[in-house]
Design a protein around this motif. Structure first.
Motif, PDB file in Angstrom:
ATOM      1  N   ALA A   1      57.482 -49.777  70.378  1.00 37.50           N
ATOM      2  CA  ALA A   1      56.518 -48.862  70.982  1.00 37.50           C
ATOM      3  C   ALA A   1      55.958 -47.898  69.946  1.00 37.50           C
ATOM      4  CB  ALA A   1      57.191 -48.090  72.123  1.00 37.50           C
ATOM      5  N   LYS A   2      56.825 -47.504  68.983  1.00 40.31           N
ATOM      6  CA  LYS A   2      56.365 -46.568  67.950  1.00 40.31           C
ATOM      7  C   LYS A   2      55.329 -47.192  67.022  1.00 40.31           C
ATOM      8  CE  LYS A   2      60.486 -43.757  67.559  1.00 40.31           C
ATOM      9  NZ  LYS A   2      61.773 -43.843  66.870  1.00 40.31           N
ATOM     10  N   VAL A   3      55.535 -48.476  66.656  1.00 38.58           N
ATOM     11  CA  VAL A   3      54.605 -49.070  65.693  1.00 38.58           C
ATOM     12  C   VAL A   3      53.341 -49.623  66.342  1.00 38.58           C
ATOM     13  CG1 VAL A   3      56.383 -49.668  64.028  1.00 38.58           C
ATOM     14  CG2 VAL A   3      55.686 -51.367  65.738  1.00 38.58           C
ATOM     15  N   CYS A   4      53.333 -49.770  67.660  1.00 38.89           N
ATOM     16  CA  CYS A   4      52.166 -50.379  68.300  1.00 38.89           C
ATOM     17  C   CYS A   4      50.934 -49.490  68.117  1.00 38.89           C
ATOM     18  CB  CYS A   4      52.421 -50.591  69.783  1.00 38.89           C
ATOM     19  SG  CYS A   4      50.975 -51.324  70.607  1.00 38.89           S
ATOM     20  N   PRO A   5      49.888 -50.016  67.445  1.00 38.72           N
ATOM     21  CA  PRO A   5      48.709 -49.178  67.189  1.00 38.72           C
ATOM     22  C   PRO A   5      47.866 -48.986  68.442  1.00 38.72           C
ATOM     23  CG  PRO A   5      48.326 -51.393  66.367  1.00 38.72           C
ATOM     24  CD  PRO A   5      49.731 -51.378  66.883  1.00 38.72           C
TER      25      PRO A   5
ATOM     26  N   LYS B   1      46.246 -54.289  77.105  1.00 37.30           N
ATOM     27  CA  LYS B   1      45.986 -53.394  75.975  1.00 37.30           C
ATOM     28  C   LYS B   1      46.303 -54.046  74.627  1.00 37.30           C
ATOM     29  CE  LYS B   1      46.947 -48.830  77.997  1.00 37.30           C
ATOM     30  NZ  LYS B   1      47.976 -47.760  77.904  1.00 37.30           N
ATOM     31  N   CYS B   2      47.168 -55.062  74.650  1.00 36.35           N
ATOM     32  CA  CYS B   2      47.672 -55.655  73.394  1.00 36.35           C
ATOM     33  C   CYS B   2      46.531 -56.204  72.538  1.00 36.35           C
ATOM     34  CB  CYS B   2      48.655 -56.775  73.718  1.00 36.35           C
ATOM     35  SG  CYS B   2      49.270 -57.629  72.255  1.00 36.35           S
ATOM     36  N   VAL B   3      46.512 -55.834  71.229  1.00 33.02           N
ATOM     37  CA  VAL B   3      45.487 -56.358  70.318  1.00 33.02           C
ATOM     38  C   VAL B   3      46.026 -57.521  69.481  1.00 33.02           C
ATOM     39  CG1 VAL B   3      44.145 -54.236  70.183  1.00 33.02           C
ATOM     40  CG2 VAL B   3      46.029 -54.604  68.583  1.00 33.02           C
ATOM     41  N   LYS B   4      47.263 -57.910  69.739  1.00 31.72           N
ATOM     42  CA  LYS B   4      47.879 -59.078  69.075  1.00 31.72           C
ATOM     43  C   LYS B   4      47.949 -58.949  67.558  1.00 31.72           C
ATOM     44  CE  LYS B   4      46.513 -61.508  73.055  1.00 31.72           C
ATOM     45  NZ  LYS B   4      45.395 -62.072  73.770  1.00 31.72           N
ATOM     46  N   CYS B   5      48.342 -57.776  67.107  1.00 31.34           N
ATOM     47  CA  CYS B   5      48.439 -57.589  65.662  1.00 31.34           C
ATOM     48  C   CYS B   5      49.781 -58.090  65.137  1.00 31.34           C
ATOM     49  CB  CYS B   5      48.254 -56.117  65.295  1.00 31.34           C
ATOM     50  SG  CYS B   5      49.575 -55.067  65.922  1.00 31.34           S
ATOM     51  N   GLY B   6      50.767 -58.201  66.005  1.00 30.33           N
ATOM     52  CA  GLY B   6      52.061 -58.727  65.569  1.00 30.33           C
ATOM     53  C   GLY B   6      52.979 -57.696  64.933  1.00 30.33           C
ATOM     54  N   ALA B   7      52.557 -56.423  64.909  1.00 30.67           N
ATOM     55  CA  ALA B   7      53.363 -55.382  64.247  1.00 30.67           C
ATOM     56  C   ALA B   7      54.727 -55.230  64.922  1.00 30.67           C
ATOM     57  CB  ALA B   7      52.619 -54.048  64.258  1.00 30.67           C
ATOM     58  N   CYS B   8      54.757 -55.317  66.275  1.00 29.98           N
ATOM     59  CA  CYS B   8      56.014 -55.141  67.005  1.00 29.98           C
ATOM     60  C   CYS B   8      57.011 -56.237  66.639  1.00 29.98           C
ATOM     61  CB  CYS B   8      55.754 -55.124  68.503  1.00 29.98           C
ATOM     62  SG  CYS B   8      54.777 -56.527  69.080  1.00 29.98           S
ATOM     63  N   MET B   9      56.490 -57.454  66.525  1.00 29.73           N
ATOM     64  CA  MET B   9      57.361 -58.588  66.249  1.00 29.73           C
ATOM     65  C   MET B   9      57.993 -58.463  64.862  1.00 29.73           C
ATOM     66  SD  MET B   9      56.432 -62.524  66.875  1.00 29.73           S
ATOM     67  CE  MET B   9      56.787 -63.631  65.560  1.00 29.73           C
ATOM     68  N   THR B  10      57.180 -58.000  63.893  1.00 27.18           N
ATOM     69  CA  THR B  10      57.711 -57.840  62.538  1.00 27.18           C
ATOM     70  C   THR B  10      58.776 -56.749  62.506  1.00 27.18           C
ATOM     71  OG1 THR B  10      55.351 -57.902  62.089  1.00 27.18           O
ATOM     72  CG2 THR B  10      56.796 -57.933  60.184  1.00 27.18           C
ATOM     73  N   LYS B  11      58.578 -55.705  63.302  1.00 30.10           N
ATOM     74  CA  LYS B  11      59.482 -54.553  63.229  1.00 30.10           C
ATOM     75  C   LYS B  11      60.774 -54.742  64.014  1.00 30.10           C
ATOM     76  CE  LYS B  11      57.887 -51.361  60.530  1.00 30.10           C
ATOM     77  NZ  LYS B  11      58.652 -50.869  59.402  1.00 30.10           N
TER      78      LYS B  11
ATOM     79  N   HIS C   1      61.833 -52.934  77.188  1.00 33.67           N
ATOM     80  CA  HIS C   1      60.427 -52.631  76.967  1.00 33.67           C
ATOM     81  C   HIS C   1      59.535 -53.756  77.463  1.00 33.67           C
ATOM     82  CE1 HIS C   1      62.079 -49.388  74.753  1.00 33.67           C
ATOM     83  NE2 HIS C   1      60.912 -49.003  74.233  1.00 33.67           N
ATOM     84  N   VAL C   2      58.300 -53.409  77.797  1.00 36.37           N
ATOM     85  CA  VAL C   2      57.354 -54.405  78.306  1.00 36.37           C
ATOM     86  C   VAL C   2      56.014 -54.222  77.584  1.00 36.37           C
ATOM     87  CG1 VAL C   2      56.177 -55.295  80.352  1.00 36.37           C
ATOM     88  CG2 VAL C   2      58.439 -54.255  80.583  1.00 36.37           C
TER      89      VAL C   2
ATOM     90  N   SER D   1      49.190 -48.546  71.576  1.00 37.37           N
ATOM     91  CA  SER D   1      50.035 -47.971  72.634  1.00 37.37           C
ATOM     92  C   SER D   1      50.149 -48.915  73.830  1.00 37.37           C
ATOM     93  CB  SER D   1      49.488 -46.625  73.108  1.00 37.37           C
ATOM     94  OG  SER D   1      49.290 -45.788  72.012  1.00 37.37           O
ATOM     95  N   ALA D   2      50.406 -50.178  73.528  1.00 34.31           N
ATOM     96  CA  ALA D   2      50.435 -51.171  74.596  1.00 34.31           C
ATOM     97  C   ALA D   2      51.854 -51.457  75.071  1.00 34.31           C
ATOM     98  CB  ALA D   2      49.779 -52.460  74.114  1.00 34.31           C
ATOM     99  N   ILE D   3      52.852 -50.786  74.491  1.00 35.83           N
ATOM    100  CA  ILE D   3      54.237 -51.094  74.881  1.00 35.83           C
ATOM    101  C   ILE D   3      54.839 -49.908  75.643  1.00 35.83           C
ATOM    102  CG2 ILE D   3      56.508 -51.806  74.053  1.00 35.83           C
ATOM    103  CD1 ILE D   3      55.163 -53.056  71.652  1.00 35.83           C
ATOM    104  N   ASP D   4      55.320 -50.220  76.824  1.00 36.94           N
ATOM    105  CA  ASP D   4      55.943 -49.186  77.664  1.00 36.94           C
ATOM    106  C   ASP D   4      57.452 -49.359  77.657  1.00 36.94           C
ATOM    107  OD1 ASP D   4      53.445 -48.251  78.401  1.00 36.94           O
ATOM    108  OD2 ASP D   4      53.301 -49.787  79.998  1.00 36.94           O
ATOM    109  N   GLY D   5      58.172 -48.259  77.748  1.00 41.25           N
ATOM    110  CA  GLY D   5      59.623 -48.347  77.831  1.00 41.25           C
ATOM    111  C   GLY D   5      60.272 -47.074  77.329  1.00 41.25           C
ATOM    112  N   LYS D   6      61.435 -46.755  77.928  1.00 47.99           N
ATOM    113  CA  LYS D   6      62.152 -45.562  77.499  1.00 47.99           C
ATOM    114  C   LYS D   6      63.356 -45.972  76.663  1.00 47.99           C
ATOM    115  CE  LYS D   6      60.830 -42.471  81.251  1.00 47.99           C
ATOM    116  NZ  LYS D   6      60.580 -43.150  82.538  1.00 47.99           N
ATOM    117  N   VAL D   7      63.990 -44.992  76.018  1.00 45.67           N
ATOM    118  CA  VAL D   7      65.164 -45.254  75.196  1.00 45.67           C
ATOM    119  C   VAL D   7      66.229 -45.961  76.035  1.00 45.67           C
ATOM    120  CG1 VAL D   7      66.919 -44.206  73.723  1.00 45.67           C
ATOM    121  CG2 VAL D   7      64.666 -43.146  73.914  1.00 45.67           C
TER     122      VAL D   7
END
Lengths: 124, 595
Positions: B554-558, B576-586, B570-571, B560-566
């Protein structure tokens, strides 16, 4: 330039110099010890003397290289000559003048200069 | 005279990774250590191992240093050049063995190569004509002018079996023979140095590393066909090549190797440069000549062929840089020497620019008939990260893809054409399982749409329509009917376009349709991109089993397409997803996947 001879003259002059960049397993190697001990006792002029002679004579089958200390510091400058299929010859306490002699006798005519080799210095 | 030569690559690859600065620093350190008269620094052309640049090689030991940085120079000078101790940590690791440092020629990269066109690249200083002469330069020209008749020159080239290295593979000797047979008051010799294929840089490297070889060969060609003037057409975006060509032409004129009465034979020949603005179509011969004449670079129909009516309406021959680079060696070593290399109908060697998903990106020269497997796995070092080979693309936008089933094909002109690709100028782009073949075809089509000169309708409008269909398919809006229409259009363009650019433009599509139709079908029917490249057909999802709720994604998503609390699952919000793949790498838990 109007003749093939002029072209040939340049080629032969350059071949000696570019020969430094050749690489082959059948080369004779002249290796000069160039660690601190070697340099301090005058290995540098010996190295350049060999290198210049080889290039002037356009001997592409001889490479003049440097190496580190082989542990016989009191005999520096040391020059080792390694010919394929022959035993290594080690010359000690070399000078540019001795280098010229070794070049002409050993490298050109194939005769080891016994009076400068390490065995002549070793206690009998 | 120097006892040691330090060669530093000054090709484009190493120059961009900083070799210029290395040369300056090196010279300064050598001066500082009092070695100015003993150690010579030589800037050379490309060594071929561009992936490891900047490259430096120290002779006579032939110690090969790779990825040299400016900070390393002081150590190399004080340790190696002064005291004869190679700096082990910088030596190319392929040359380091238990018995010591082995010769570069024994490494996998160089062992299988046979360097004819590239023989001086990385060996001589291209800006010093004496060094070229020292490696038998201009000897072939001298031999031809004093011992051969023009017909003998042409016969030698014919007998050697040399074919044009620019793409088509037309026999070079035949081209010369045709031009010689046409009488005229003036004839021309042209060199095509308008290398335009994406990923190809072999001609550039020859010009940068050994410019005199091209001048010598053009003079030989001029003598053979009876021409006194040559033009080199080189693209302005090759600044190093242009500079070195200018220096080379100047030096050759000074020595009388270009100009009037060369070697006292009465033969006159001179060469001028013409700079192109970088249009792909100007690599086509008729467009290139139109451009030299000062007009807009557009092709014209053939016949008449250039050998009949070429530049300024006079008989002209046009060969590519690599073709010329072979000529002096053929004259010196004889046609049988050259004809002994290669396959039945393709003689000699070919330079390839290896690129894409391969370990040793760079330039290699191999005998014709070497298999694709040897080039990729042995010379190229294989595919990085343990991925699987999918296809190799040869011939750039005019060529096609070679799939894994043809991995053992012997590379020559005819074999490549038989499987729907072509030799082209020699770009070889390797693709692994992460490349989408529809996307690759689209990439090349985008290039040809851009580069089409617009003169003929099939190319100007046809390639545009093809591109639109491919775009539709990669967006998941294609139908099976589109695939048939696409194929039909391909054949139509092939048959009707005016010049080589248009006639070959459909090749990337045809060859991918032939070998990877299943990928097209997956895009059209299943609306999926199997390689996970086409963004519109992808979705990233979180596996609730694996997600620990660390919030990193959620932090790296440019967007803000990921929802979820600590500590909660997460979902990803697909809208909103732009499919940059940043979440998957992180994600450190491998909880995010793309499908």
């Amino acid at each position: 330039m109007k003749t093939l001879e002029e072209l040939k003259a340049i080629r032969e002059r350059m071949q000696g110099q570019i020969g430094v960049r050749s690489e082959s397993a059948t080369q004779t190697r002249v290796v000069v010890g160039m660690a601190t001990c070697g340099i301090a006792s005058g290995a540098r002029p010996v190295l350049t003397a060999f290198s210049d002679m080889v290039q002037t004579k356009n001997l592409a089958n001889i490479s003049v290289e440097q190496t580190g200390c082989i542990g016989l510091c009191q005999y520096e400058p040391i020059v080792e000559i390694m010919e394929p299929g022959k035993d290594k010859v080690t010359y000690v306490k070399m000078t540019p003048e001795k280098a010229l002699e070794v070049f002409e006798q050993h490298l050109i005519r194939g005769q080891v200069v016994g009076k400068y080799t390490i065995s002549s210095e070793m206690p009998k | 005279m120097y006892r040691s030569h330090v060669l530093v690559c000054g090709g484009t690859g190493c120059t961009s990774s900083g070799s210029k600065k290395i040369i300056d620093t090196l010279q300064a350190e050598i001066d500082k250590n009092g070695l100015t008269k003993e150690v010579g620094v030589v800037q050379t052309g490309c060594f071929g191992l561009c992936a490891l640049g900047p490259i430096m090689i120290v002779y006579p030991e032939a110690t090969f240093y790779s990825m040299v940085q400016v900070e390393d120079i002081a150590e190399i000078v004080s340790e190696h050049l002064l005291k004869g101790r190679p700096v082990a940590r910088l030596v190319y690791d392929e040359t380091v063995t238990e018995e010591g440092i082995k010769s570069l020629n024994d490494t996998d990269f160089y062992k299988k190569q046979k360097r004819i066109a590239l023989r001086n690249c990385g060996v001589i200083n291209p800006e010093n004509i004496d060094e070229y002469i020292g490696t038998h330069g201009y000897e072939a020209l001298g031999k031809v002018l004093t011992e051969y008749t023009p017909d003998q020159v042409i016969q030698t080239i014919l007998d050697s079996g040399l074919r044009g290295r620019g793409g088509g593979g037309f026999p070079t000797g035949l081209k010369w023979k045709l031009a010689k047979g046409n009488d005229a008051d003036q004839k021309y010799v042209c060199c095509n140095a308008d290398e335009g294929d994406p990923g190809a840089f072999m001609d550039r490297s020859v010009l940068e590393g050994d410019p005199h070889v091209v001048l010598e060969a053009m003079a030989i060609a001029g003598y053979a066909i009876g021409a006194t003037q040559g033009y080199i057409y080189v693209r302005a975006e090759y600044p190093i090549a242009i500079d070195r060509l200018k220096v080379a032409i100047e030096q050759a004129r000074e020595y009388g190797l270009l100009g009037k009465d060369i070697f006292g034979s009465g033969f006159d020949f001179d060469i001028d440069l013409r700079l192109g603005a970088g249009a792909f179509v100007c690599g086509e011969e008729t467009a290139l000549m139109t451009s030299i004449e000062g007009n807009r670079g557009e092709p014209r129909p053939r016949p008449p062929f250039p050998a009949q009516k070429g530049l300024f309406g006079k008989p002209t021959i046009l060969n590519n840089v690599e073709t010329y680079a072979n000529i002096p060696q053929i004259i010196l070593n004889g046609a049988p020497w050259f004809a002994a290399m290669g396959t039945e109908k393709s003689k000699g060697t070919k330079v390839f620019a290896l690129g894409g998903k391969i370990k040793n990106t760079g330039l290699v020269e191999i005998p014709m008939g070497t298999t694709l497997r040897e080039v990729i796995e042995e010379i190229g070092g294989g595919i990085p990260n343990g991925k699987k080979f999918k296809a190799a693309q040869t011939g750039g936008p005019s060529g096609g893809c070679i799939p894994a089933e043809h991995f053992d094909i012997a590379i020559d002109y005819d074999n490549l054409i038989a499987i729907g690709s072509m030799m082209g100028s020699g770009g070889l782009i390797v693709m692994d399982e992460d490349n989408c073949m529809v996307d690759i075809a689209k990439f090349f089509l985008e290039f040809t749409v851009d580069e089409s000169c617009g003169k003929c309708v099939p190319c100007r409008i046809g390639t545009k329509r093809m591109y639109e269909m491919l775009e539709k398919i990669t967006k998941g809006q294609g139908t099976l009917e589109d695939l048939d229409k696409l194929e039909e259009l391909c054949y139509y363009i092939k048959e009707n376009a005016l010049c080589g650019l248009g006639q070959t433009a459909p090749n990337p599509v045809l060859s991918t349709l032939r070998y990877f139709r299943d990928e097209y079908v997956a895009h059209v029917v299943d609306k999926k991109c199997p390689a996970g490249v086409c963004k519109d057909l992808l979705s990233y999802t979180v596996d609730p089993e694996k997600c620990v709720g660390c919030t990193m994604c959620a932090k790296v998503c440019p967007a803000s397409a990921i929802d979820g609390k600590v500590k909660e699952k997460h979902v990803i919000n697909q809208e909103k997803c732009v499919k940059c793949g940043a979440c998957m790498t992180k994600c450190r838990f491998g909880a995010i996947s793309k499908k």
